[in-house]
Design a protein around this motif. Structure first.
Motif, mmCIF file in Angstrom:
data_model
loop_
_atom_site.group_PDB
_atom_site.id
_atom_site.type_symbol
_atom_site.label_atom_id
_atom_site.label_comp_id
_atom_site.label_asym_id
_atom_site.label_seq_id
_atom_site.Cartn_x
_atom_site.Cartn_y
_atom_site.Cartn_z
ATOM 1 N N SER A 11 -0.744 -11.887 6.283
ATOM 2 C CA SER A 11 0.162 -10.773 6.013
ATOM 3 C C SER A 11 0.987 -11.029 4.757
ATOM 4 O O SER A 11 1.112 -10.156 3.884
ATOM 5 C CB SER A 11 1.081 -10.544 7.217
ATOM 6 N N ASN A 14 -1.335 -11.018 1.634
ATOM 7 C CA ASN A 14 -1.727 -9.651 1.288
ATOM 8 C C ASN A 14 -0.588 -8.909 0.589
ATOM 9 O O ASN A 14 -0.808 -8.189 -0.389
ATOM 10 C CB ASN A 14 -2.134 -8.878 2.545
ATOM 11 N N TYR A 17 -0.142 -10.299 -2.948
ATOM 12 C CA TYR A 17 -1.299 -9.867 -3.735
ATOM 13 C C TYR A 17 -1.149 -8.410 -4.186
ATOM 14 O O TYR A 17 -1.377 -8.076 -5.353
ATOM 15 C CB TYR A 17 -2.559 -10.053 -2.891
ATOM 16 N N GLN A 18 -0.728 -7.555 -3.277
ATOM 17 C CA GLN A 18 -0.543 -6.145 -3.615
ATOM 18 C C GLN A 18 0.660 -5.938 -4.533
ATOM 19 O O GLN A 18 0.623 -5.117 -5.454
ATOM 20 C CB GLN A 18 -0.413 -5.322 -2.336
ATOM 21 N N GLN A 22 -2.746 -6.646 -7.405
ATOM 22 C CA GLN A 22 -4.096 -7.102 -7.076
ATOM 23 C C GLN A 22 -4.784 -7.750 -8.281
ATOM 24 O O GLN A 22 -5.780 -7.237 -8.811
ATOM 25 C CB GLN A 22 -4.939 -5.941 -6.524
ATOM 26 N N GLU A 54 -8.397 -10.676 8.340
ATOM 27 C CA GLU A 54 -7.140 -10.066 7.911
ATOM 28 C C GLU A 54 -6.885 -10.129 6.403
ATOM 29 O O GLU A 54 -6.209 -9.269 5.846
ATOM 30 C CB GLU A 54 -5.965 -10.738 8.633
ATOM 31 N N LEU A 56 -7.180 -9.608 2.588
ATOM 32 C CA LEU A 56 -7.810 -8.576 1.767
ATOM 33 C C LEU A 56 -8.998 -9.153 1.006
ATOM 34 O O LEU A 56 -8.959 -10.309 0.569
ATOM 35 C CB LEU A 56 -6.792 -7.987 0.788
#
Length: 204
Positions: A11, A14, A17-18, A22, A54, A56
């Protein structure tokens, strides 16, 4: 908040990363980053199964092999890891690492990596010796191994070998073979030439 460590890590990874938009290169090192740390095995590890589900798909996962310092890497192991992580791993190769034991300096050639591994990898990172000059042979022979891997990926009629040739003298890599002993001899020849050149420089 999270039912498991793996879900918490995925979590957070991710979200970061976002938040970073990305990026094309984003590496995640799992808590279980080699087979010896997995319980009971990579394919049956609940932790790795959750990470694979989970995380990405654009996030690359680091793997060191059977052990933290792996003497050998096989295609069978990498297939198992790829299946559970749902992506090809980035190998963090500790073959030459000596930060855990300053008495150990490995000056041998890059070896113990099965032919055809490159097609199973998302990338490869080489963790070098702490002593800068001791890394000439590791990096040189890694380059020879890489050229041989490119050669093995070429078509049987050698179409596309221009890419290999563009990297320089492929030193027998045309047939996709890699000889650690030949790679070592090539590295030593070039290292001696480098040392002789440095000896001629003023102040050396």
């Amino acid at each position: 908040v999270f039912p498991s460590l793996a879900q918490a890590q995925a979590s957070v990874a991710n979200e970061v990363y976002q938040e970073l938009g990305q990026p094309s290169v984003f590496l995640f090192c799992p808590t279980e980053y080699c087979s010896s740390l997995c319980s009971p095995s990579p394919s049956q590890s609940c932790y790795l199964q959750t990470i694979g589900q989970e995380l990405l798909p654009g996030i690359a996962v680091i793997w060191t092999g059977p052990k933290v310092v792996s003497q050998e890497l096989s295609a069978v192991l990498l297939e198992e890891v790829e299946a559970v992580l749902r992506r090809r791993p980035v190998i963090w190769d500790n073959l030459y690492a000596n930060d855990y034991d300053c008495r150990r300096v490995f000056l041998g050639p890059y070896m113990g990596r099965a032919p055809g591994l490159m097609s199973r990898l998302h990338g490869l990172l080489l963790n070098p010796n702490c002593e800068l000059q001791a890394n000439f042979i590791p990096i040189h022979t890694l380059g020879t191994w890489f050229r041989s891997e490119l050669g093995s990926c070429a078509h049987p009629d050698h179409a596309g070998m221009e890419a290999v040739a563009a990297l320089g003298d492929s030193q027998g890599a045309e047939d996709g073979s890699y000889s650690p002993q030949e790679a070592l001899e090539l590295a030593l020849r070039d290292w001696v030439a480098e040392i002789n050149q440095q000896a001629l420089e003023p102040g050396r």
